[in-house]
Design a protein around this motif. Sequence first.
Motif, short mmCIF file in Angstrom:
data_model
loop_
_atom_site.label_atom_id
_atom_site.label_comp_id
_atom_site.label_asym_id
_atom_site.label_seq_id
_atom_site.Cartn_x
_atom_site.Cartn_y
_atom_site.Cartn_z
N HIS A 108 0.81 -1.22 0.00
CA HIS A 108 0.00 0.00 0.00
C HIS A 108 0.84 1.27 0.00
O HIS A 108 0.30 2.36 -0.12
N GLY A 109 2.14 1.14 0.17
CA GLY A 109 2.99 2.33 0.24
C GLY A 109 3.17 2.80 1.67
O GLY A 109 2.44 2.40 2.57
N PRO A 110 4.14 3.68 1.90
CA PRO A 110 4.47 4.12 3.26
C PRO A 110 3.44 5.08 3.84
O PRO A 110 2.63 5.67 3.11
N THR A 111 3.49 5.23 5.15
CA THR A 111 2.66 6.19 5.87
C THR A 111 3.56 7.28 6.45
O THR A 111 4.59 6.97 7.07
N LEU A 112 3.18 8.54 6.26
CA LEU A 112 3.91 9.67 6.84
C LEU A 112 2.99 10.40 7.80
O LEU A 112 1.86 10.74 7.46
N VAL A 113 3.49 10.64 9.02
CA VAL A 113 2.75 11.41 10.01
C VAL A 113 3.67 12.49 10.58
O VAL A 113 4.83 12.20 10.93
N VAL A 114 3.18 13.71 10.68
CA VAL A 114 3.90 14.80 11.34
C VAL A 114 2.98 15.40 12.39
O VAL A 114 1.84 15.78 12.08
N ALA A 115 3.47 15.48 13.61
CA ALA A 115 2.70 16.08 14.70
C ALA A 115 3.61 17.00 15.49
O ALA A 115 4.84 16.85 15.49
N VAL A 116 3.02 17.96 16.17
CA VAL A 116 3.79 18.90 16.98
C VAL A 116 3.13 19.04 18.34
O VAL A 116 1.89 19.01 18.46
N GLY A 117 3.94 19.15 19.37
CA GLY A 117 3.41 19.31 20.72
C GLY A 117 4.40 20.05 21.60
O GLY A 117 5.56 20.24 21.22
N PRO A 118 3.97 20.48 22.76
CA PRO A 118 4.84 21.25 23.64
C PRO A 118 5.92 20.38 24.29
O PRO A 118 5.77 19.16 24.42
N THR A 119 7.00 21.00 24.69
CA THR A 119 8.03 20.34 25.49
C THR A 119 8.60 21.36 26.45
O THR A 119 8.29 22.56 26.36
N LYS A 120 9.41 20.89 27.39
CA LYS A 120 9.99 21.78 28.40
C LYS A 120 11.51 21.69 28.35
O LYS A 120 12.06 20.64 28.02
N PRO A 121 12.20 22.78 28.71
CA PRO A 121 13.66 22.71 28.78
C PRO A 121 14.10 21.71 29.84
O PRO A 121 13.43 21.53 30.87
N HIS A 122 15.20 21.03 29.59
CA HIS A 122 15.74 20.10 30.57
C HIS A 122 16.61 20.85 31.59
O HIS A 122 17.13 21.93 31.32
N ALA A 123 16.77 20.24 32.75
CA ALA A 123 17.68 20.79 33.76
C ALA A 123 19.11 20.73 33.24
O ALA A 123 19.44 19.96 32.33
N ASP A 124 19.99 21.53 33.85
CA ASP A 124 21.39 21.54 33.44
C ASP A 124 22.11 20.24 33.74
O ASP A 124 23.13 19.93 33.12
N ALA A 125 21.59 19.47 34.71
CA ALA A 125 22.24 18.21 35.08
C ALA A 125 21.19 17.19 35.48
O ALA A 125 20.09 17.55 35.92
N THR A 126 21.54 15.91 35.36
CA THR A 126 20.60 14.85 35.66
C THR A 126 21.34 13.61 36.16
O THR A 126 22.58 13.59 36.19
N ALA A 127 20.57 12.57 36.50
CA ALA A 127 21.14 11.29 36.91
C ALA A 127 20.91 10.25 35.82
O ALA A 127 19.88 10.26 35.14
N ILE A 128 21.88 9.34 35.66
CA ILE A 128 21.76 8.26 34.70
C ILE A 128 22.00 6.93 35.42
O ILE A 128 22.56 6.90 36.51
N ALA A 129 21.56 5.85 34.79
CA ALA A 129 21.76 4.52 35.37
C ALA A 129 22.07 3.54 34.25
O ALA A 129 21.43 3.57 33.19
N THR A 130 23.05 2.70 34.46
CA THR A 130 23.36 1.66 33.48
C THR A 130 22.34 0.53 33.60
O THR A 130 21.75 0.32 34.65
N VAL A 131 22.14 -0.18 32.51
CA VAL A 131 21.20 -1.29 32.49
C VAL A 131 21.93 -2.55 32.02
O VAL A 131 22.95 -2.47 31.34
N PRO A 132 21.43 -3.74 32.39
CA PRO A 132 22.15 -4.98 32.10
C PRO A 132 22.00 -5.50 30.69
O PRO A 132 22.65 -6.49 30.33
N TRP A 133 21.16 -4.86 29.87
CA TRP A 133 20.92 -5.37 28.52
C TRP A 133 21.81 -4.62 27.53
O TRP A 133 21.81 -3.39 27.49
N PRO A 134 22.54 -5.32 26.66
CA PRO A 134 23.44 -4.64 25.72
C PRO A 134 22.75 -4.19 24.45
O PRO A 134 21.75 -4.78 24.03
N ARG A 135 23.30 -3.17 23.84
CA ARG A 135 22.96 -2.83 22.47
C ARG A 135 23.70 -3.82 21.56
O ARG A 135 24.88 -4.10 21.77
#
Length: 278
Positions: A108-135
């Motif tokens: 049937h051919g590809p589907t294209l969708v474009v949508a727009v919505g609000p977002t908020k600025p991120h803080a200058d710093a954050t916390a991260i965590a490693t996970v046990p599953w590999p890329r």
Amino acid sequence: MSTDKVWVGSGLVDAEDPHISVFDHGFTVGDGVFEAVKAVGGRPFALTRHLQRLARSAAGLGLPVVDVEAVRHAVTETLLANDVPPLARIRVTYTAGVAPLGSERGDHGPTLVVAVGPTKPHADATAIATVPWPRNERGALAGIKSTSYAENAKALARAQRVGATEAIFADTTGRLCEGTGSNIFVVRDGRVLTPTLDTGCLAGVTRALVLAWVPEAEETDLPLSALQDSDEIFLTSTLRDVQGVRRTDDRELAAPGPVTKDVMAVFAERSAQEHDPL
């Protein structure tokens, strides 16, 4: 902000009405690609780079060739049709289209969708965590921004349970790779280092601009343990821009550190000067 119009297929439609078939392969099996683009003051940032990556992702997945200028037109019309706040997120989704209820694609051919919505600025710093599953750097989806995002959703949920906002993957060989929706940099002796694309990480738009705009920045292979012995750590992504890391698993850091602050300043200045850097 409420989005009144979205682009589906070849034109704008009311956002509240159903438009995507339940048989769309992007919905049934995640057979599609996407881009998240930041809009500042109603103007998309680095749109050309995002559309180029959309085309590369589609080619990597074996989808029909993306008409980049048609997608650009759809983005422009969607922005004009909505009351866009000063900082917004544009989502461009491109799928294999309507198909049988299985892995095989339809005609049937590809589907294209474009949508727009609000977002908020991120803080200058954050916390991260490693996970046990590999890329899987040798997998079929390595380096492709696919809508098959369940792996990322599961990893991010795990990170959020320990108070982090991003989960970090290693690749199958133990090299530092990427986050669920971000690239990662470490600072060592003044050098700004990020994993190579050989790890299977996404070729992030913000990552590429930092490599282009910051002379000290370079790609290299890094062990996952670099998160425990580097001087500074920061994330890059379209909506985070450059964000310092103040905690990685159980390790606390002063963040953003001095080098990270310099990178943040360079990125803010250059991105303000060039809304579509090539």
